[in-house]
Design a protein around this motif. Structure first.
Motif, mmCIF file in Angstrom:
data_model
loop_
_atom_site.group_PDB
_atom_site.id
_atom_site.type_symbol
_atom_site.label_atom_id
_atom_site.label_comp_id
_atom_site.label_asym_id
_atom_site.label_seq_id
_atom_site.Cartn_x
_atom_site.Cartn_y
_atom_site.Cartn_z
ATOM 1 N N ASN A 1 51.561 9.918 52.022
ATOM 2 C CA ASN A 1 51.789 10.261 53.431
ATOM 3 C C ASN A 1 53.254 9.985 53.769
ATOM 4 O O ASN A 1 53.606 8.937 54.337
ATOM 5 N N ASP A 2 54.120 10.946 53.380
ATOM 6 C CA ASP A 2 55.551 10.792 53.633
ATOM 7 C C ASP A 2 56.089 11.830 54.597
ATOM 8 O O ASP A 2 57.304 11.975 54.733
ATOM 9 N N ASN A 3 55.216 12.586 55.261
ATOM 10 C CA ASN A 3 55.665 13.593 56.214
ATOM 11 C C ASN A 3 54.860 13.429 57.499
ATOM 12 O O ASN A 3 53.620 13.437 57.489
ATOM 13 N N ALA A 4 55.579 13.242 58.622
ATOM 14 C CA ALA A 4 54.937 13.111 59.934
ATOM 15 C C ALA A 4 54.583 14.489 60.451
ATOM 16 O O ALA A 4 55.284 15.465 60.185
ATOM 17 N N ASP B 1 51.620 19.614 59.297
ATOM 18 C CA ASP B 1 51.888 18.467 58.427
ATOM 19 C C ASP B 1 52.028 18.990 57.007
ATOM 20 O O ASP B 1 51.142 19.678 56.482
ATOM 21 N N ASP C 1 52.018 17.329 54.327
ATOM 22 C CA ASP C 1 51.140 16.634 53.395
ATOM 23 C C ASP C 1 49.799 17.362 53.318
ATOM 24 O O ASP C 1 49.522 18.303 54.066
ATOM 25 N N ASN D 1 46.081 13.010 53.897
ATOM 26 C CA ASN D 1 47.248 12.549 54.634
ATOM 27 C C ASN D 1 47.641 13.515 55.737
ATOM 28 O O ASN D 1 48.750 13.427 56.279
ATOM 29 N N THR E 1 49.688 11.895 65.592
ATOM 30 C CA THR E 1 49.433 10.938 64.518
ATOM 31 C C THR E 1 48.445 11.563 63.540
ATOM 32 O O THR E 1 47.423 12.143 63.929
ATOM 33 N N ASP E 2 48.793 11.454 62.185
ATOM 34 C CA ASP E 2 47.897 12.026 61.169
ATOM 35 C C ASP E 2 46.874 10.995 60.746
ATOM 36 O O ASP E 2 46.798 9.886 61.299
ATOM 37 N N LYS F 1 50.764 8.172 59.859
ATOM 38 C CA LYS F 1 52.161 8.427 60.201
ATOM 39 C C LYS F 1 52.168 9.262 61.466
ATOM 40 O O LYS F 1 51.449 10.258 61.581
ATOM 41 N N SER F 2 52.975 8.800 62.476
ATOM 42 C CA SER F 2 53.047 9.495 63.761
ATOM 43 C C SER F 2 54.469 9.950 64.009
ATOM 44 O O SER F 2 55.424 9.458 63.386
ATOM 45 N N ASN F 3 54.580 10.888 64.948
ATOM 46 C CA ASN F 3 55.880 11.489 65.244
ATOM 47 C C ASN F 3 55.844 12.002 66.665
ATOM 48 O O ASN F 3 54.803 12.468 67.148
#
Length: 906
Positions: free
Chosen positions: A599-602, A627, A629, A633, A683-684, A690-692
């Motif tokens: 999980n490296d992409n918001a 997303d 991912d 994720n 938020t995923d 991970k949120s953005n």
């Protein structure tokens, strides 16, 4: 017991006949003697001898068939002998005792050996009936009686007999006309009658052969007859009185031409061709020869008999063939036909009429050529027991050995063509043998790659046989075998990676310097000491490096599953393995890295722009999240509004519809039209999640009753489209082309204006008429004169550059150029008079200035010219008495000229 005796009685005559024939044949072969087989040849003649008459045939026995014999007669003035032994009369003479006997000589042309035989001629005795017939008088043919009816017409009486035909031999020697019969009417006692005959041979073609004495009725023949042309004549005899009235009905007279033996047999072909398979049994049919005789086929003169005179070569037997003497069928009579020994036989065939009578019959010969055809009686045989060859490993379609065979059968036939096959030594089918159609050799070819490390040598057993089986009764084996030894040569092979491709699984986000795996290659050359080095061949994202010695692969950058170089979560990199052999070889291998997602992409809002009305109803905005991912994720997502700034939650509200979608609505009843940036927290479902905060640009606008915006403005400022830009560029290009064309046209116009410039400026030039007409030459016949030197003398080309041979008689001769005054580039109008005066003086003193005061000039101008002479001009006589005031009436362009010559102040 009775049956056996009966069978013996039946078989004994047959066995005796066969034994006798065998003894005769053996005796003939054993007792063959060169020369004449008879001591005396006799011939019986039925009439006197005439020129060219064949008398008899003498036979000469030529045992070996190689002697060339020439015949001679002891009385060459009376008799001659042809090459076939036929004796002919040289001249006509009555047969007497002095001609009754003579000798025939036969001499070998090479050895001069000579033989002789006697010939005896005798006269055929006269039969009693012939003498009686000759003593009888000429036969008479009498018209049958007629009766007269009551009406006066004649009616022929029904006959009870038929007039027999007259038989007349062909080629009669006369004398002619020769009387045949006498035609008579029994009414010639009371009347004077005239006789005539009609029909072919009399008054119809061929005419004149038969004639009749009109008074005596004697019918005669005028020439010898030829049965081969006309075998029967049908005539009609007529009897009339002296007034031409018919007194007898016509009677039919048939004359049969009796055949004489005057035609030799003629073969339909002089050379006959036939074939027979080798090894044929006795009695095998070969061919049929045919001769024809123009004489009567139903008589002895046309009955032919055939026989074989000679056979060449005479091996293995001089009597390999026989011929049916009546039909001409040639069959084999002996065994031993072998094409490999004798390929062709030549037979001399003789046809004789008179049923083959050698004394009275006429003969002719033809040649029969019998070709012995091939059968498969010889199998192919290898020329060596062992053949050797070598082949580099891993090579295909290479000829490693050439197998040669011999076959005595006829080349390029199924009995000669060889078919090869491998009987042992090649269990995996790596070799094949093809047949060379020209040489019949077997070409051993590699069809599958061979590995030296597995097989260093092959020993093949091969067999060769014909395309067709051997003929029955052949004692040879049907095939021949040989051994082929094939040596495999070791060559440097390519290193290979195993497995290829190699697949590994790694999480994305690995830091640089992480060792992933070891990717090594193997060298198939086990018997060669070689080193392998590794290099990177393809690494699209430049994430990896490989150790050149041990093949360890290490990261040099962070692995990212979301990179565009990753397809379906797989990243491909290619590496090269090279050895140090001669020549060096290399192989490639592919490393496939299956990247596991982290999980490296918001997540981000989607869409990023939207529209809504100033009031909450009737529209709302549906949004989702993007997303990069993958599960787990990515979704489901949580949507929320931030607490700051406070206007966001005061003006807007967000409602989650499901795990992927949410709805944004106005919270207040009215929001002024404009563009608002609404931050949304997404938020995923990752672990950790991970949120953005993603910005959604919302355009609030006035809406109609349907909820559609009525504003013209858009969120993104309008810009020029591609079509508008292309149109503007085209307009600019067209404008530039028009400007360029205008500049070129202006330059061309300036050049034309400079070329037509006069001595003075165009505004002061009053000599437009001179430029317009340009005819100030020597006269009407001189239309090629150049007046440009009167306008700009400094621009005239020198005469030296003009081509030789085209100069006119009145053209300026080649002399030194006189010094004319040069006009300035921009002369003052006041200087024109001085300039003209100076030029006039120079022209008066220049002998080369046209026109010329010479007889040639006036001769060239011709007679009857209406133009006056302009050969001399001077200022004192150029117009002192002339009134030029009328030039003022011609307009402002002639005002300057009027002032100059009209006496004005200027």
């Amino acid at each position: 017991m009775c049956r056996i005796v009966g069978a013996s009685r039946t078989l004994l005559p047959l066995l005796a006949a066969l034994l006798q024939a065998s003894v005769e044949a053996s005796g003939e072969i054993a007792l063959c003697k060169t020369g004449f087989p008879e001591d005396v040849y006799s011939a019986v003649l039925s009439q006197d001898v005439h020129e060219g008459q064949p008398l008899l045939n003498v036979k000469f026995s030529n045992c070996n068939g190689k002697r060339k014999v020439q015949y001679e007669s002891s009385e060459p003035a009376d008799f001659k002998v042809d090459e076939d032994g036929m004796v002919y009369a040289v001249r006509s003479f009555p047969l007497s005792s002095e001609h009754a006997k003579f000798l025939i000589y036969a001499q070998d042309k090479e050895t001069q050996e000579k033989w002789q035989v006697a010939v005896k001629l005798s006269l055929k005795p006269t039969l009693p009936e012939d003498s009686v017939k000759e003593s009888q008088e000429i036969e008479e043919i009498v018209f049958p009686r007629q009766v007269t009816k009551h009406n006066g017409h004649l009616q022929r009486q029904k006959r009870d007999w038929v007039i027999p035909p007259i038989n007349l031999p062909e080629n009669s020697r006369g004398p002619f006309p020769q009387e045949l019969v006498r035609i008579r009417s029994d009414r010639d006692k009371n009347l004077s009658l005239r006789y005539s005959v009609t029909g072919p041979g009399a008054d119809q073609p061929p005419t004149g052969i038969f004639i009749i004495n009109p008074i005596s009725g004697q019918l005669s023949v005028t020439k010898p007859l030829d049965r081969e042309l006309i075998a029967r004549f049908h005539l009609r005899a007529h009897a009339v009185d002296i007034n031409g009235n018919q007194v007898e009905n016509p009677i039919d007279i048939v004359i049969n031409v009796i055949d004489m033996n005057d035609n030799r047999p003629e073969f339909l072909h002089q050379v006959w061709n036939g074939t027979v398979p080798e090894g044929s049994k006795p009695g095998t049919y070969v061919m049929t020869v045919t001769a024809i005789d123009a004489d009567d086929p139903n008589a002895l003169n046309g009955m032919l008999r055939y026989r074989i005179l000679s056979q060449a070569p005479s091996t293995p037997s001089p009597n390999m063939f026989t011929i049916n003497n009546e039909t001409g069928d040639i069959i084999t009579v002996a065994a031993g036909l072998d094409r490999e020994k004798v390929q062709q036989y030549t037979l001399i065939i003789q046809a004789t009429d008179m049923e083959g009578n050698p004394t009275y019959g006429l003969s002719n010969t033809a040649t029969a050529v019998i070709t012995v055809t091939d059968v498969n009686d010889n199998p192919p045989e290898f020329t060596a027991m062992t053949f050797y060859g070598e082949v580099p490993e891993n090579r295909v379609d290479v000829i490693v050995a050439n197998l040669t065979v011999t076959d005595k059968d006829q080349p390029h036939t199924p009995a000669w063509n060889a078919a090869y096959r491998i009987t042992s030594g090649d269990p995996t089918g790596r070799f094949a043998i093809q047949t060379d159609p020209n040489s019949n050799d077997g070409l051993v070819t590699v069809v599958k790659p061979i590995d030296f490390e597995t097989n260093r040598m092959f020993v093949l057993t091969v067999a060769a046989e014909n395309q067709v089986p051997l003929a029955k009764g052949i004692q040879h084996p049907p095939q021949s075998t040989a051994t082929v030894s094939v040596t495999v040569i070791d060559v440097n092979e390519n290193p290979y990676f195993a497995p290829n491709p190699k697949i590994i699984r790694q999480e994305e986000g690995l830091h640089a310097g992480t060792m992933l795996t070891t990717f090594t290659a193997q060298d198939p050359d086990r018997y060669m000491q070689q080193n392998i080095r590794y290099t990177k061949l393809s690494d699209p994202a430049n994430w990896l490096k490989i150790d050149p010695v041990n093949g360890q692969i290490t990261t040099i950058a962070v692995l990212d599953r979301e990179s565009p170089n990753v397809k379906n979560n797989i990243y491909n990199a290619t590496f090269l393995a090279s050895d140090n052999g001669i020549p060096p070889m290399s192989g490639t291998g592919t490393l496939q890295i299956y990247l596991l997602d982290i999980n490296d992409n918001a997540p981000q809002v989607l869409p990023q722009e939207a529209e809504t009305c100033e009031t909450p109803d009737p529209n709302s905005i549906n949004i989702t999240a993007l997303d990069y991912d993958i599960d787990p994720n990515a979704g489901p997502f949580a949507f929320d509004l931030p607490l700051s700034p406070a206007t966001i939650k005061r003006n807007w509200t967000i409602t989650r519809l499901n795990g992927d979608f949410a709805q944004l609505n106005l919270k207040i009843k009215f929001l002024e039209a404009g563009i608002y940036e609404v931050p949304i927290i997404i938020t995923d479902s990752g672990n950790p999640p991970k949120s953005n905060i993603s910005i959604l640009r919302v355009k609030v606008c006035q809406c109609d009753s349907n909820g559609d915006c009525t504003d013209v403005d858009r969120i993104v400022g309008a810009g020029l489209g591609t079509g508008a830009i292309v149109a503007i560029l085209l307009c600019i290009i067209i404008l530039l082309i028009l400007v360029l064309m205008f500049v070129v046209w202006m330059k061309r116009r300036d050049k034309e204006r400079q070329a037509k410039q006069l001595l003075i400026d165009p505004e002061d030039d009053v000599r437009d008429n001179i430029l317009k007409y340009d005819e100030e030459g020597g006269g009407e016949e001189d239309q090629d004169y150049d007046l440009s030197q009167l306008q700009q003398p400094d621009t005239v080309e020198p005469d030296a550059i003009k081509p030789v041979g085209i100069r006119r008689l009145d053209e300026r001769p080649i002399h030194a150029e006189p010094q004319y005054p040069v006009r300035s580039a921009a002369p003052h109008p006041g200087d024109i008079g001085d300039f003209i005066n100076e030029g006039l003086k120079a022209a008066d003193n220049d002998p080369t200035a046209p026109p010329y005061d010479s007889l040639l000039v006036f001769d060239y101008e011709g007679s009857g010219s209406t133009a006056g002479s302009l050969s001399s001009l001077n200022s004192s006589s150029s117009g002192g008495e002339q009134d030029y005031d009328y030039l003022n009436d011609w307009g402002p362009r002639f005002k300057k000229l009027a002032d100059m010559y009209g006496g004005g102040d200027e």
